[in-house]
Design a protein around this motif. Structure first.
Motif, mmCIF file in Angstrom:
data_model
loop_
_atom_site.group_PDB
_atom_site.id
_atom_site.type_symbol
_atom_site.label_atom_id
_atom_site.label_comp_id
_atom_site.label_asym_id
_atom_site.label_seq_id
_atom_site.Cartn_x
_atom_site.Cartn_y
_atom_site.Cartn_z
ATOM 1 N N ARG A 110 0.702 -1.536 0.528
ATOM 2 C CA ARG A 110 0.056 0.028 -0.189
ATOM 3 C C ARG A 110 1.006 1.424 -0.383
ATOM 4 N N TYR A 111 1.279 1.508 -0.952
ATOM 5 C CA TYR A 111 2.534 2.478 -0.966
ATOM 6 C C TYR A 111 1.645 3.723 -1.345
ATOM 7 N N LEU A 112 2.041 4.911 -0.717
ATOM 8 C CA LEU A 112 1.952 6.473 -0.878
ATOM 9 C C LEU A 112 2.542 6.984 -0.652
ATOM 10 N N PRO A 113 2.350 8.312 -1.502
ATOM 11 C CA PRO A 113 3.400 9.274 -1.115
ATOM 12 C C PRO A 113 2.973 10.053 0.443
ATOM 13 N N ASP A 114 4.118 10.599 1.328
ATOM 14 C CA ASP A 114 4.173 10.292 3.021
ATOM 15 C C ASP A 114 3.266 11.945 2.796
ATOM 16 N N PRO A 115 2.432 11.738 2.816
ATOM 17 C CA PRO A 115 1.543 13.392 2.977
ATOM 18 C C PRO A 115 2.528 14.328 3.807
ATOM 19 N N ASP A 116 3.497 13.566 5.467
ATOM 20 C CA ASP A 116 4.457 15.033 5.583
ATOM 21 C C ASP A 116 5.117 15.198 5.305
ATOM 22 N N LEU A 117 5.313 14.272 3.868
ATOM 23 C CA LEU A 117 6.745 15.246 3.202
ATOM 24 C C LEU A 117 6.499 15.544 1.740
ATOM 25 N N PRO A 118 7.280 17.220 1.503
ATOM 26 C CA PRO A 118 6.788 17.118 0.324
ATOM 27 C C PRO A 118 7.555 16.430 -1.134
ATOM 28 N N PRO A 119 6.642 16.797 -2.510
ATOM 29 C CA PRO A 119 7.982 16.090 -3.413
ATOM 30 C C PRO A 119 9.158 16.380 -2.579
ATOM 31 N N LEU A 120 10.176 15.529 -3.133
ATOM 32 C CA LEU A 120 11.793 16.332 -2.941
ATOM 33 C C LEU A 120 12.239 16.863 -4.349
ATOM 34 N N VAL A 121 12.559 18.117 -4.185
ATOM 35 C CA VAL A 121 12.503 18.911 -5.869
ATOM 36 C C VAL A 121 14.260 18.990 -5.800
ATOM 37 N N VAL A 122 15.089 18.448 -6.326
ATOM 38 C CA VAL A 122 16.185 18.884 -6.309
ATOM 39 C C VAL A 122 16.779 20.308 -7.353
ATOM 40 N N ASP A 123 17.210 21.606 -7.203
ATOM 41 C CA ASP A 123 18.020 22.481 -7.183
ATOM 42 C C ASP A 123 18.753 21.766 -8.612
#
Ligand code: ADP
Ligand code: MG
Length: 326
Positions: free
Chosen positions: A274-287
């Motif tokens: 039951r993978y789901l995006p962690d609601p406590d972590l925003p998408p990981l954006v690499v500058d």
């Protein structure tokens, strides 16, 4: 034809590398190896209600370094997901990992096998967190839990199923150890558990291009046993197929003391977690600028150095390998 030449082994490795950061992947607790049990913990490590994760910048940087050194495609936007399962060493009830949007995809690991230069392509490199440790006391009635390791950052390096022998798997793994040491992102110490490897093994009739049913070997906790465990599994599968049996997809645990493996469980599938995006972590954006500065700061890889010694300086392959060992 003998049994061993009639079949071609197909191996894919999943290698976990503990990243040498000072703090854990999502909280400020120390990531250091060892220490008295349950001294490197905090409310987040223990999964206490209300404790929220903050992603470790350095862990992402280390993952990027590895991805760049392996020629991976780096995702400027990826996702951190919850992988749910119940086990006492995981107090949150899920592990934070990456699912269908990992930070690195493709790329390859280069190494030397005998006198031949080899490349094994990668499927992905993703970031995840380690679990705690169960300590089973003698007598079998008591188990203790140590959460010092829970939440320590890892990368998982997943190869394509294109390793063709136990020996090649050993060299591939050595190349990863050497690379993470050169990059300064891990001590790569297999005995201390900072480098761990699960081996997926299948066989197929030589000449076939289809993949056979695989099994996954776990608990291979020393360099010495990587080859042994895989060799054993190849022979076990050949035996089964030759006596008319079928390989079942399962997870098997390597027992180094007995030199054999044991079925642990039927293999679970991605949907079981039951993978789901962690609601406590925003998408990981690499500058992009940050990525470029990481690329510019990358040291020469062991294979690049080896080429330099061989082809520019005219050293022997032996001397080149000695000079790039550490
Ligand atoms: P899972 O987490 O279910 O094991 P992954 O995709 O993370 O799945 O890992 C799969 C690993 O197994 C990869 O390293 C891949 O190369 C390897 N693999 C997949 N199919 C086979 C096969 N038929 N024989 C050997 N290795 C395989
Ligand atoms: Mg696996």
């Amino acid at each position: 034809m003998t049994a061993a030449t009639e079949f071609e082994p197909v191996i894919g490795l999943e290698v976990h590398v503990q990243l040498a950061t000072q703090s854990k992947a999502f909280c400020g607790a120390r990531a250091e190896f060892g220490g008295p049990p349950n001294t490197h913990i905090d409310p987040y490590t223990l999964g206490l209600p209300g404790a929220l994760p903050v992603l470790n910048h350095r862990a992402v940087e280390f993952a990027l370094r590895m991805g760049l050194a392996c020629g991976c495609d780096i995702a400027l936007r990826s996702e951190l997901s919850r992988k749910h399962y119940f086990y006492p060493d995981s107090p949150k009830g899920y592990q934070i990992s990456q699912f269908d949007r990992p930070i690195c995809e493709n790329g390859h690991i280069e190494f030397v096998l005998g006198s031949e230069r080899r490349q094994v392509r990668l499927l992905r490199i993703h970031i995840e967190e380690d679990a705690g440790k169960n300590l089973h006391l003698a007598g079998g009635r008591t188990s203790l839990l140590d959460f010092n390791r829970a939440g320590v950052p890892l990368i998982e390096v997943v190869s394509q199923p294109e390793i063709r022998s136990a020996e090649e798997a050993g060299e591939y793994l050595r190349a990863i150890r050497q690379l993470v040491r050169f990059l300064g992102i891990s001590d790569g110490n297999m005995e201390a558990g900072s480098l761990r490897c699960d081996a997926n093994v299948s066989i197929r009739p030589r000449g076939s291009t289809q993949l056979g049913q695989r099994t996954e070997l776990k608990n291979i906790n020393s360099f010495k046993y990587v080859q042994k465990a895989i060799e054993h599994e190849i022979l076990r599968q050949i035996d089964i197929v030759q006596s008319g049996g079928r390989i079942v997809m399962e997870t098997r645990g390597w027992d180094a003391a007995r030199g054999t493996s044991r079925s642990q469980r039927q293999k679970e599938h991605a949907h079981d977690y039951r993978y789901l995006p962690d609601p406590d972590l925003p998408p990981l954006v690499v500058d992009k600028t940050w990525l470029a500065s990481n690329a510019a700061a990358l040291p020469k890889t062991p294979m690049q150095r080896r080429d330099h010694y061989l082809f520019r300086l005219g050293l022997t392959p032996y001397d080149a390998s000695v000079l790039t060992a550490e």
